[in-house]
Design an enzyme around this catalytic site. Structure first.
Site, PDB file in Angstrom:
ATOM      1  N   LYS A  17       0.835  -1.220   0.000  1.00 55.27           N
ATOM      2  CA  LYS A  17       0.000   0.000   0.000  1.00 55.27           C
ATOM      3  C   LYS A  17       0.864   1.262   0.000  1.00 55.27           C
ATOM      4  CE  LYS A  17      -2.075  -1.011   3.872  1.00 55.27           C
ATOM      5  NZ  LYS A  17      -1.445  -2.293   4.209  1.00 55.27           N
ATOM      6  N   ARG A  92      -9.447   1.506   8.560  1.00 56.20           N
ATOM      7  CA  ARG A  92      -9.052   0.144   8.921  1.00 56.20           C
ATOM      8  C   ARG A  92     -10.107  -0.546   9.778  1.00 56.20           C
ATOM      9  NH1 ARG A  92      -2.778  -0.969   9.620  1.00 56.20           N
ATOM     10  NH2 ARG A  92      -2.390   0.822   8.337  1.00 56.20           N
ATOM     11  N   ARG A 130      12.120  -6.485   5.636  1.00 51.29           N
ATOM     12  CA  ARG A 130      12.114  -5.032   5.392  1.00 51.29           C
ATOM     13  C   ARG A 130      13.055  -4.302   6.348  1.00 51.29           C
ATOM     14  NH1 ARG A 130       6.577  -1.780   5.381  1.00 51.29           N
ATOM     15  NH2 ARG A 130       6.289  -2.842   7.363  1.00 51.29           N
ATOM     16  N   ARG A 163      11.884  -1.888  11.430  1.00 49.92           N
ATOM     17  CA  ARG A 163      10.755  -1.241  12.113  1.00 49.92           C
ATOM     18  C   ARG A 163      10.419  -2.029  13.372  1.00 49.92           C
ATOM     19  NH1 ARG A 163       5.847   0.405   8.009  1.00 49.92           N
ATOM     20  NH2 ARG A 163       4.600  -0.634   9.597  1.00 49.92           N
ATOM     21  N   ARG A 174      -0.596  -8.039  13.699  1.00 53.80           N
ATOM     22  CA  ARG A 174      -1.128  -7.104  12.697  1.00 53.80           C
ATOM     23  C   ARG A 174      -1.974  -7.849  11.662  1.00 53.80           C
ATOM     24  NH1 ARG A 174       4.483  -5.082  11.057  1.00 53.80           N
ATOM     25  NH2 ARG A 174       3.499  -3.957   9.338  1.00 53.80           N
TER      26      ARG A 174
HETATM   27  P1  AP5 Z   1       4.730  -1.428   1.853  1.00 52.06           P
HETATM   28  O1  AP5 Z   1       4.491  -0.666   0.607  1.00 52.06           O
HETATM   29  O2  AP5 Z   1       5.314  -0.723   3.031  1.00 52.06           O
HETATM   30  O3  AP5 Z   1       3.412  -2.230   2.279  1.00 52.06           O
HETATM   31  P2  AP5 Z   1       2.208  -1.780   3.171  1.00 52.06           P
HETATM   32  O4  AP5 Z   1       1.025  -2.507   2.644  1.00 52.06           O
HETATM   33  O5  AP5 Z   1       2.120  -0.289   3.263  1.00 52.06           O
HETATM   34  O6  AP5 Z   1       2.650  -2.444   4.547  1.00 52.06           O
HETATM   35  P3  AP5 Z   1       2.927  -1.806   5.962  1.00 52.06           P
HETATM   36  O7  AP5 Z   1       3.605  -2.864   6.781  1.00 52.06           O
HETATM   37  O8  AP5 Z   1       3.642  -0.510   5.881  1.00 52.06           O
HETATM   38  O9  AP5 Z   1       1.477  -1.615   6.446  1.00 52.06           O
HETATM   39  P4  AP5 Z   1       0.977  -1.552   7.877  1.00 52.06           P
HETATM   40  O10 AP5 Z   1      -0.467  -1.450   7.691  1.00 52.06           O
HETATM   41  O11 AP5 Z   1       1.425  -2.665   8.751  1.00 52.06           O
HETATM   42  O12 AP5 Z   1       1.727  -0.314   8.463  1.00 52.06           O
HETATM   43  P5  AP5 Z   1       1.302   1.184   8.619  1.00 52.06           P
HETATM   44  O13 AP5 Z   1       2.543   1.942   8.526  1.00 52.06           O
HETATM   45  O14 AP5 Z   1       0.157   1.554   7.757  1.00 52.06           O
HETATM   46  O15 AP5 Z   1       5.652  -2.684   1.449  1.00 52.06           O
HETATM   47  C1  AP5 Z   1       6.096  -3.624   2.399  1.00 52.06           C
HETATM   48  C2  AP5 Z   1       7.455  -4.156   1.958  1.00 52.06           C
HETATM   49  O16 AP5 Z   1       7.322  -4.845   0.731  1.00 52.06           O
HETATM   50  C3  AP5 Z   1       8.502  -3.049   1.710  1.00 52.06           C
HETATM   51  O17 AP5 Z   1       9.766  -3.532   2.103  1.00 52.06           O
HETATM   52  C4  AP5 Z   1       8.433  -2.832   0.202  1.00 52.06           C
HETATM   53  O18 AP5 Z   1       9.649  -2.336  -0.316  1.00 52.06           O
HETATM   54  C5  AP5 Z   1       8.128  -4.238  -0.293  1.00 52.06           C
HETATM   55  N1  AP5 Z   1       7.328  -4.242  -1.513  1.00 52.06           N
HETATM   56  C6  AP5 Z   1       6.267  -3.431  -1.818  1.00 52.06           C
HETATM   57  N2  AP5 Z   1       5.776  -3.750  -3.034  1.00 52.06           N
HETATM   58  C7  AP5 Z   1       6.541  -4.790  -3.500  1.00 52.06           C
HETATM   59  C8  AP5 Z   1       6.538  -5.566  -4.708  1.00 52.06           C
HETATM   60  N3  AP5 Z   1       5.641  -5.333  -5.682  1.00 52.06           N
HETATM   61  N4  AP5 Z   1       7.469  -6.546  -4.842  1.00 52.06           N
HETATM   62  C9  AP5 Z   1       8.385  -6.777  -3.858  1.00 52.06           C
HETATM   63  N5  AP5 Z   1       8.444  -6.067  -2.695  1.00 52.06           N
HETATM   64  C10 AP5 Z   1       7.543  -5.094  -2.523  1.00 52.06           C
HETATM   65  O19 AP5 Z   1       0.729   1.200  10.125  1.00 52.06           O
HETATM   66  C11 AP5 Z   1       1.596   0.962  11.218  1.00 52.06           C
HETATM   67  C12 AP5 Z   1       0.785   0.912  12.508  1.00 52.06           C
HETATM   68  O20 AP5 Z   1       0.123   2.180  12.739  1.00 52.06           O
HETATM   69  C13 AP5 Z   1      -0.358  -0.116  12.554  1.00 52.06           C
HETATM   70  O21 AP5 Z   1       0.093  -1.403  12.912  1.00 52.06           O
HETATM   71  C14 AP5 Z   1      -1.246   0.510  13.667  1.00 52.06           C
HETATM   72  O22 AP5 Z   1      -0.693   0.317  14.944  1.00 52.06           O
HETATM   73  C15 AP5 Z   1      -1.147   1.990  13.329  1.00 52.06           C
HETATM   74  N6  AP5 Z   1      -2.195   2.413  12.383  1.00 52.06           N
HETATM   75  C16 AP5 Z   1      -2.016   2.886  11.122  1.00 52.06           C
HETATM   76  N7  AP5 Z   1      -3.188   3.218  10.561  1.00 52.06           N
HETATM   77  C17 AP5 Z   1      -4.145   2.947  11.487  1.00 52.06           C
HETATM   78  C18 AP5 Z   1      -5.560   3.060  11.480  1.00 52.06           C
HETATM   79  N8  AP5 Z   1      -6.237   3.525  10.422  1.00 52.06           N
HETATM   80  N9  AP5 Z   1      -6.225   2.680  12.605  1.00 52.06           N
HETATM   81  C19 AP5 Z   1      -5.576   2.232  13.693  1.00 52.06           C
HETATM   82  N10 AP5 Z   1      -4.229   2.091  13.765  1.00 52.06           N
HETATM   83  C20 AP5 Z   1      -3.519   2.445  12.656  1.00 52.06           C
END
Ligand code: AP5
Length: 222
Positions: A17, A92, A130, A163, A174
């Site tokens: 994402k 979410r 990652r 991270r 998660r």
């Molecule tokens: P990436 O693009 O970072 O994937 P992502 O789907 O964004 O995954 P995240 O782990 O960042 O999502 P998340 O929901 O856990 O974390 P967030 O920061 O939103 O890609 C992941 C990896 O794959 C990278 O290394 C990338 O390079 C690689 N990759 C990408 N595309 C690829 C491809 N095509 N081929 C190969 N490799 C690839 O949230 C963090 C925390 O914040 C949550 O756990 C929660 O505690 C809190 N939070 C955030 N939003 C909310 C909400 N709305 N409500 C409540 N809590 C929230």
């Protein structure tokens, strides 16, 4: 001129994402609104809010709805979101989706919701390998993309670290929370005719091309 867009990205943790949202935001010239990035910035700034957010994030727990909703509604009210936005990581939960509807009530609503589809074994591999720059957030991967100098970011020279929520226990939590709280939003948006499902496998550029085609087709602009 490229038209703006009001887009939501759904998909498991590690589905890509964040990667796709940054490409899309550049393509459509709209802000990339990532709740995860907003929270990590608050953690870096310290203060009580940052400490509170860190305790949820490190454990892989969701931040409480009222806090998330307040921050996102404030962000979407800024002038740079008039042309649209790419929402990454929000909504979410069902209350967050309803709050988004309400916040957009007086203006045009969400145009499309993309569900990026990636199997569990692939997201586990992406997340456990990652590494990120602690300063600028650039992404690296132990198996696919290491920085040129070990532990130093190619882009800004910052420290490259894991991270705190990419530990096996936090990843498992998660993913469990995704299944419980977020996956039901797929049907919520499908019923409204907004859902676009996109295969998230392949290189980031391949996924981006597929995603833009699917969204433009959905909007009748292809
Ligand atoms: P990436 O693009 O970072 O994937 P992502 O789907 O964004 O995954 P995240 O782990 O960042 O999502 P998340 O929901 O856990 O974390 P967030 O920061 O939103 O890609 C992941 C990896 O794959 C990278 O290394 C990338 O390079 C690689 N990759 C990408 N595309 C690829 C491809 N095509 N081929 C190969 N490799 C690839 O949230 C963090 C925390 O914040 C949550 O756990 C929660 O505690 C809190 N939070 C955030 N939003 C909310 C909400 N709305 N409500 C409540 N809590 C929230």
């Amino acid at each position: 001129m490229i038209p703006g867009i009001r887009l939501v990205l759904l998909g498991k943790q590690g589905a890509g994402k964040g990667t796709q949202a940054s490409y899309l935001a550049r393509h459509y010239v709209v802000p990339h609104v990532s709740t995860g990035d907003m929270f990590r910035e608050a953690v870096r700034e310290g203060a009580d809010l940052g400490r509170e957010l860190k305790s949820y994030m490190d454990a892989g727990e969701l931040v409480p709805d009222d806090l998330v909703i307040r921050l996102v509604v404030e962000r979407l009210g800024r002038p740079d979101a008039d042309r649209g936005f790419v929402l990454d990581g929000f909504p979410r939960t069902r209350p967050q989706a309803e709050a988004l509807d309400q916040a957009l009530d007086s203006r045009d609503g969400v145009e499309a919701v993309v569900n990026l589809l990636v199997p569990d074994d692939v997201v586990m591999r992406r997340l456990s390998g990652r590494r990120v720059c602690a300063d600028c957030g650039a992404n690296y991967h132990l198996e696919e993309r290491l920085p040129r100098e070990e532990g130093r970011c190619d882009q800004c020279g910052g420290r490259v670290v894991q991270r705190d929520d990419d530990t096996p226990a936090a990843i498992a939590r998660r993913l469990a929370l995704y299944a419980e709280a977020t996956a039901p939003l797929v049907d919520f948006y499908r019923e409204r005719g907004l859902l676009v499902e996109v295969d998230g496998l392949g290189t980031p550029i391949e996924v981006f091309d597929r995603l833009v085609k699917a969204v433009e087709t959905r909007l009748g602009r292809a």
